[in-house]
Design a protein around this motif. Sequence first.
Motif, short mmCIF file in Angstrom:
data_model
loop_
_atom_site.label_atom_id
_atom_site.label_comp_id
_atom_site.label_asym_id
_atom_site.label_seq_id
_atom_site.Cartn_x
_atom_site.Cartn_y
_atom_site.Cartn_z
N ILE A 422 19.63 -30.19 8.74
CA ILE A 422 21.06 -29.87 8.55
C ILE A 422 21.35 -28.46 9.05
O ILE A 422 22.47 -27.97 8.94
N MET A 423 20.31 -27.80 9.57
CA MET A 423 20.45 -26.45 10.10
C MET A 423 20.33 -26.49 11.62
O MET A 423 19.63 -27.33 12.18
N HIS A 424 21.01 -25.57 12.27
CA HIS A 424 20.87 -25.37 13.71
C HIS A 424 21.30 -23.94 14.01
O HIS A 424 21.60 -23.17 13.10
N ALA A 425 21.33 -23.60 15.29
CA ALA A 425 21.58 -22.20 15.65
C ALA A 425 22.91 -21.70 15.11
O ALA A 425 23.04 -20.53 14.73
N GLU A 426 23.92 -22.58 15.04
CA GLU A 426 25.26 -22.15 14.62
C GLU A 426 25.33 -21.79 13.14
O GLU A 426 26.25 -21.08 12.72
N ASN A 427 24.41 -22.27 12.31
CA ASN A 427 24.44 -21.90 10.89
C ASN A 427 23.12 -21.25 10.46
O ASN A 427 22.66 -21.43 9.34
N SER A 428 22.53 -20.49 11.39
CA SER A 428 21.36 -19.64 11.11
C SER A 428 20.06 -20.41 10.99
O SER A 428 19.11 -19.94 10.33
N GLY A 429 19.96 -21.57 11.61
CA GLY A 429 18.71 -22.30 11.58
C GLY A 429 17.64 -21.68 12.48
O GLY A 429 17.95 -21.06 13.49
N TRP A 430 16.40 -21.88 12.10
CA TRP A 430 15.24 -21.43 12.88
C TRP A 430 14.43 -22.64 13.34
O TRP A 430 13.21 -22.62 13.37
N ASN A 431 15.10 -23.70 13.71
CA ASN A 431 14.44 -24.96 14.00
C ASN A 431 13.44 -24.85 15.15
O ASN A 431 12.32 -25.37 15.07
N MET A 708 27.22 -33.72 9.22
CA MET A 708 25.99 -33.57 8.45
C MET A 708 25.27 -32.26 8.71
O MET A 708 24.05 -32.18 8.70
N TRP A 709 26.02 -31.19 8.94
CA TRP A 709 25.45 -29.86 9.03
C TRP A 709 25.80 -29.07 7.76
O TRP A 709 26.87 -29.28 7.18
N ALA A 710 24.91 -28.18 7.35
CA ALA A 710 25.21 -27.30 6.22
C ALA A 710 26.44 -26.45 6.57
O ALA A 710 26.51 -25.87 7.64
N SER A 711 27.40 -26.39 5.65
CA SER A 711 28.71 -25.83 6.00
C SER A 711 29.01 -24.49 5.34
O SER A 711 30.14 -24.01 5.40
N GLU A 712 28.01 -23.84 4.72
CA GLU A 712 28.29 -22.57 4.04
C GLU A 712 28.86 -21.51 4.97
O GLU A 712 29.77 -20.76 4.59
N VAL A 713 28.32 -21.41 6.18
CA VAL A 713 28.79 -20.39 7.12
C VAL A 713 30.24 -20.64 7.49
O VAL A 713 31.06 -19.71 7.53
N ARG A 714 30.60 -21.87 7.75
CA ARG A 714 31.99 -22.20 8.11
C ARG A 714 32.93 -21.99 6.93
O ARG A 714 34.06 -21.52 7.09
N MET A 715 32.47 -22.33 5.73
CA MET A 715 33.29 -22.08 4.54
C MET A 715 33.50 -20.58 4.34
O MET A 715 34.60 -20.14 4.03
N ARG A 716 32.43 -19.82 4.50
CA ARG A 716 32.53 -18.36 4.36
C ARG A 716 33.58 -17.79 5.30
O ARG A 716 34.42 -16.96 4.91
#
Length: 957
Positions: A422-431, A708-716
């Motif tokens: 659920i993480m990727h570069a746009e929400n700080s993922g280190w995949n 289905m991505w984690a949305s905390e960054v967008r909510m912030r």
Amino acid sequence: MSSEKRNKPGSVVASANGKWVSYAHTAFAGYAFLSALVLGMTLHFHKIVRNEFYGYPDEWLVVRQVTLREFPSVSATIGDRYPERSVFQIFIAVTAGPRFALIFLTYLVNAKPGAFFPKVHAMVGLLRTFTCGGWVYITSTDDHDWHDIFMIAYLLLTIPWTIGGIKISTKGKALRWRKVFGIAFYVMIIPLVYFFIQHKINHIPGAYTTYAFFEWSLIFFDVAYDSASVFDFSAFEIRVIDMNGITAGFPPVRKSASTRDLKHNDTGLLTGFSIGGLLGFMISVYNSFIFWSVLTSLGVLIWYFPLWYMGISGYEVTLLSSIAPVLLGLPYATKFFAKFPQIAQLGQLIGVAAYLVPGPSDRLLTVTVGVIFGTIALSIEFWNVTARPFLGLSKATAFSIGFILSAIAKFAFYANNPIWPIMHAENSGWNKTGLALGVIAALLATRPQAGAVDVVPSSKRGCFVWSACGLAGLIFNLHSLLSDSSTLAYWVWTGYPVTGPLPVPHGAITICAMALGVYIGVVAKPVSSSWTGFIIGSIGATVLYSYENWTGYFGGLVLTVYLLSIVPAFLESASIHSPGRTFGLAFFLYDLLVLAHVWVVAYAFVPGGPLLRERTDIVLGSAMFLIGLGVYGAGKVPTSGSSNAKINSINFYKVRSFALICLTSLSALAASIAYKRLSMETPKPYNPDAKLMTVGIWTIHFGLDNDMWASEVRMRDAIRDLEIDVIGLLESDTQRIIMGNRDLTQQIAEDLGMYVDYGPGPNKHTWGAALLSKFPILNSTHHLLPSPVGELAPAIHATLDVYGSPIDVVVFHSGQEEDVEDRRLQTAGVSDIMASSSNPLILLSYLVTKPLEGNYNTYVSEKTRMHDIDPSDWDRWCEYILYRDIKRVAYARVSRSTITDTEIQTGKFVIGDDPTSSNAQIPESEVPKEYHYPAMFRGEGVRGHRYHVFDEPRYYQ
């Protein structure tokens, strides 16, 4: 011309007693600190005593009643000003020589044939010296974060340095003084932490001065501890020997005589520790980290689908992918994966690579494949592990440390694992990083027990069922309670004022308790896996469930230590049986516990749900019962080891040393993360000059967006750009396996500078209600509204300090539409809460009613004295903002983009003005500019957010 007279080869041209190493170290280190203190107090007193909240004479005026003056911290003294910084650094550099000599001589004093711990102690000393250089030469002025990280690492490494020094010291004056100074050092840490919190969090004047005195005392006791080495080193004589007779002018002292054979080589010691051995251990740790990352991600992806279906979706069947070890019952399957362990390890990386798959359903199926290979890899890794002495202990310890590493990764990334799909570069993922390292670790994976003879006869193995039961209960409890360091804190959270642990910084304490449990499992496995250990762990679980705040948390810590300590015994117990049967049954039972774990809160949406409604006690009790069966099974397993006591000793010390290195490093890392995250500025509202309070309500759908991505960054970003000071978040409790054991509030609150009340915790069986505020939360109370049939309705009643005025805020989520009686009772309950308050009040809510109809007229009534923020807004069903005794000036509805299925509703209020409001709307041009909503949301808006329904904000007289 006379030739120079040369010394004979082998002549001793210089010698000195070893005690001068201790003297030099003490003198140079002491002078470095004292000279900096004297220079700083003389030249820059007013500057170095100033802290982030107070300066001279403010703090001095508070503490002078107890005859104390304002005093500078160590960091401010040695790192902020010239020349004290330069003088300090010069003498600390000079101290380095005696320091390395001190470490080397300490090793020589304690090195004995077969003794491995002195080597580890020396390595800790070297690492501690380098971290000292880190915080000395990277000052707080240069880089505050790295200075603090090195400082915390140094302090944490001091723990094994002092305790290890005491452990390996022989009886005498050196041991006695090491105990005195060591105990004094640790005693000083308690008030040091207390006064730092009083300064940093509570902003108490005078606390930093008191903290500084304890900080300087730590320096004194630290240097004094090492000075005790003088009693050991006085037995040494350090000599310079001219081996080839090249010196002249220095008469020989006397002929050298070897008093110690430094070339003595104990083969067992050399095999006890090696860089290659440590590297192999770290490979197992990282493969375990990948396993836990993939396993814990599965539930998050499954959860996405019942959210949209509002019930059973069918995708829940993918949970059963974890029982894949049953496939090892196929002919030759076990031998194939045992011969090529890299295949299963690479296969579980498919779950990490799933972030590359765009569609939610396809991504879930991709992770399912990863889980299949991951559970097979785990089963194969431990199959027949008892065939080699202490191999099971080594692999189980690496497995536990990998679990801790996954918890630390979540701790560092605000409760999200950075390599989850659920993480990727746009929400700080280190995949990409996680995947690349995972490929290397998978390719280097080995199975040392391959081909080894099974050492446990069939007649002594016992029944595999007991081992499977214990493993199921253990993995479930680890996953549900400890896969995120904030979960225990929220189990016992009761609101403001704070009377218990917080996710930050106390998440680091949870992680350190995990590390302690792993170490106990290494050094005292028979004790931890005994019935006595089980009773202690069960008491901890009972206290965690039964009590709140610190009492409940301490019970949770006891349970934490116990769970990590039994990992080696339980995995070794499982390893002596067929991996397909044992691990297959274990994960099947684990899946049943996971479903029960969901049923306790989702009872209104699942078949048979009422049977487990709010029965977390049954779920936790069942898991502990299974662990009890595992204790019984583990007691039947013969102790693994070799008939060669020397080999056993070497292997044991090797595992213990690897564990100490990793656990100490991870504990230091956790403490550094906690400190870095704790250093947050005091929250400030967006429009203090206008005394404006902007509020909002948002149902955030558990932090998973439509893709289905984690949305905390967008909510912030949306909350920040709308300049919302106080916001209620609903459907926000994600502290369950199926939701990833996440905390959606952490990143938003820390990035935006807001106080947080998480609301009723995961053991209160609600979908969650949270409150984030730029204003201090003076008091908050959590409520569970009457819900005889449907889902529990959570509410938070908080009092905020808004520009010096107490303002009450109630955040509330009512039950679903189908349960009419539930909603009527909940409406009455919330109305009673609002009516009981004498302060101005704002309700941020999810009401499930039409405007001006039904229960709406109970919320907006003479009893509650509440007003609708805009009665003419007919297009509402769920979200409402109500208010009382406060001046309303604006209202807006903002589209959700693809973050959730519910819009953001927001209103603006002015504090201190005449609270009388009318429903007459006025043009924006007649409203003071500071009351305006941001223009960026007009028209097409930004990032998919725009004013909608009205297409613009509304303003009122």
